[in-house]
Design a protein around this motif. Structure first.
Motif, PDB file in Angstrom:
ATOM      1  N   MET A 106       0.844  -1.170   0.000  1.00 22.08           N
ATOM      2  CA  MET A 106       0.000   0.000   0.000  1.00 22.08           C
ATOM      3  C   MET A 106       0.898   1.243   0.000  1.00 22.08           C
ATOM      4  SD  MET A 106      -2.873   1.221   2.695  1.00 22.08           S
ATOM      5  CE  MET A 106      -4.304   0.586   1.869  1.00 22.08           C
ATOM      6  N   THR A 107       0.561   2.208  -0.809  1.00 20.42           N
ATOM      7  CA  THR A 107       1.316   3.452  -0.896  1.00 20.42           C
ATOM      8  C   THR A 107       0.950   4.371   0.268  1.00 20.42           C
ATOM      9  OG1 THR A 107       1.344   3.288  -3.294  1.00 20.42           O
ATOM     10  CG2 THR A 107       1.837   5.433  -2.359  1.00 20.42           C
ATOM     11  N   ALA A 108       1.957   4.945   0.894  1.00 17.82           N
ATOM     12  CA  ALA A 108       1.742   5.851   2.025  1.00 17.82           C
ATOM     13  C   ALA A 108       1.716   7.297   1.548  1.00 17.82           C
ATOM     14  CB  ALA A 108       2.848   5.666   3.047  1.00 17.82           C
ATOM     15  N   LEU A 109       1.098   8.155   2.346  1.00 17.40           N
ATOM     16  CA  LEU A 109       1.161   9.588   2.079  1.00 17.40           C
ATOM     17  C   LEU A 109       2.536  10.091   2.485  1.00 17.40           C
ATOM     18  CD1 LEU A 109      -2.286  10.786   3.451  1.00 17.40           C
ATOM     19  CD2 LEU A 109      -1.656  10.322   1.092  1.00 17.40           C
ATOM     20  N   THR A 110       3.064  11.013   1.701  1.00 17.00           N
ATOM     21  CA  THR A 110       4.344  11.632   2.028  1.00 17.00           C
ATOM     22  C   THR A 110       4.182  13.138   1.973  1.00 17.00           C
ATOM     23  OG1 THR A 110       5.066  11.548  -0.278  1.00 17.00           O
ATOM     24  CG2 THR A 110       5.712   9.712   1.146  1.00 17.00           C
ATOM     25  N   ARG A 111       5.146  13.855   2.539  1.00 18.53           N
ATOM     26  CA  ARG A 111       5.095  15.312   2.490  1.00 18.53           C
ATOM     27  C   ARG A 111       6.434  15.835   1.993  1.00 18.53           C
ATOM     28  NH1 ARG A 111       5.760  15.053   8.594  1.00 18.53           N
ATOM     29  NH2 ARG A 111       7.919  15.708   8.826  1.00 18.53           N
ATOM     30  N   ARG A 112       6.364  16.978   1.332  1.00 18.54           N
ATOM     31  CA  ARG A 112       7.562  17.659   0.852  1.00 18.54           C
ATOM     32  C   ARG A 112       7.401  19.135   1.134  1.00 18.54           C
ATOM     33  NH1 ARG A 112       7.144  15.061  -5.099  1.00 18.54           N
ATOM     34  NH2 ARG A 112       7.055  12.903  -4.418  1.00 18.54           N
ATOM     35  N   ARG A 113       8.477  19.751   1.605  1.00 22.92           N
ATOM     36  CA  ARG A 113       8.435  21.190   1.879  1.00 22.92           C
ATOM     37  C   ARG A 113       8.210  21.949   0.580  1.00 22.92           C
ATOM     38  NH1 ARG A 113       9.157  24.122   6.239  1.00 22.92           N
ATOM     39  NH2 ARG A 113       9.914  26.232   6.016  1.00 22.92           N
ATOM     40  N   ALA A 114       7.401  23.007   0.640  1.00 25.21           N
ATOM     41  CA  ALA A 114       7.128  23.839  -0.539  1.00 25.21           C
ATOM     42  C   ALA A 114       8.419  24.466  -1.047  1.00 25.21           C
ATOM     43  CB  ALA A 114       6.110  24.917  -0.188  1.00 25.21           C
ATOM     44  N   ASP A 115       8.500  24.704  -2.349  1.00 22.68           N
ATOM     45  CA  ASP A 115       9.686  25.272  -2.976  1.00 22.68           C
ATOM     46  C   ASP A 115       9.938  26.720  -2.585  1.00 22.68           C
ATOM     47  OD1 ASP A 115      10.075  22.883  -4.294  1.00 22.68           O
ATOM     48  OD2 ASP A 115       9.060  23.536  -6.110  1.00 22.68           O
ATOM     49  N   ASN A 116       8.897  27.448  -2.240  1.00 18.60           N
ATOM     50  CA  ASN A 116       9.018  28.873  -1.919  1.00 18.60           C
ATOM     51  C   ASN A 116       9.620  29.044  -0.518  1.00 18.60           C
ATOM     52  OD1 ASN A 116       8.687  31.584  -1.347  1.00 18.60           O
ATOM     53  ND2 ASN A 116       6.576  31.683  -2.047  1.00 18.60           N
ATOM     54  N   PRO A 117      10.842  29.624  -0.404  1.00 23.55           N
ATOM     55  CA  PRO A 117      11.465  29.768   0.915  1.00 23.55           C
ATOM     56  C   PRO A 117      10.748  30.769   1.828  1.00 23.55           C
ATOM     57  CG  PRO A 117      12.769  30.887  -0.742  1.00 23.55           C
ATOM     58  CD  PRO A 117      11.674  30.150  -1.470  1.00 23.55           C
ATOM     59  N   HIS A 118       9.874  31.608   1.273  1.00 25.25           N
ATOM     60  CA  HIS A 118       9.132  32.598   2.061  1.00 25.25           C
ATOM     61  C   HIS A 118       7.802  32.059   2.556  1.00 25.25           C
ATOM     62  CE1 HIS A 118      12.103  35.481   0.790  1.00 25.25           C
ATOM     63  NE2 HIS A 118      11.887  35.134  -0.460  1.00 25.25           N
ATOM     64  N   GLU A 119       7.519  30.814   2.252  1.00 27.73           N
ATOM     65  CA  GLU A 119       6.238  30.205   2.589  1.00 27.73           C
ATOM     66  C   GLU A 119       6.470  29.043   3.546  1.00 27.73           C
ATOM     67  OE1 GLU A 119       2.490  28.773  -0.062  1.00 27.73           O
ATOM     68  OE2 GLU A 119       4.439  28.008  -0.663  1.00 27.73           O
ATOM     69  N   GLU A 120       5.746  29.027   4.641  1.00 26.04           N
ATOM     70  CA  GLU A 120       5.815  27.921   5.592  1.00 26.04           C
ATOM     71  C   GLU A 120       4.726  26.933   5.198  1.00 26.04           C
ATOM     72  OE1 GLU A 120       7.283  25.957   8.973  1.00 26.04           O
ATOM     73  OE2 GLU A 120       7.962  27.921   8.296  1.00 26.04           O
TER      74      GLU A 120
END
Length: 59
Positions: A1-15
């Motif tokens: 089963m595939t899990a959800l993953t997260r990646r930080r947004a490319d914009n350094p000014h955005e959290e």
């Protein structure tokens, strides 16, 4: 089963973090830029099959 993953947004000014299922972006979690008495974080989820990008993204 595939899990959800997260990646930080490319914009350094955005959290923000983008949420992926396999290699398909399905949502985002991040700060909203609202007054300090309101919840600072927000999230969105959506999947748009057959589209190169979600509505509101890109030009």
């Amino acid at each position: 089963m595939t899990a959800l993953t997260r990646r930080r947004a490319d914009n350094p000014h955005e959290e923000a973090w983008h949420i992926y299922f396999d290699d398909i972006r399905i949502g985002a979690i991040g700060t909203r830029g609202v007054p300090v008495h309101a919840d600072q974080c927000g999230w969105s989820v959506g999947f748009y099959p057959g589209m190169g990008q979600a509505p509101g993204e890109g030009a």
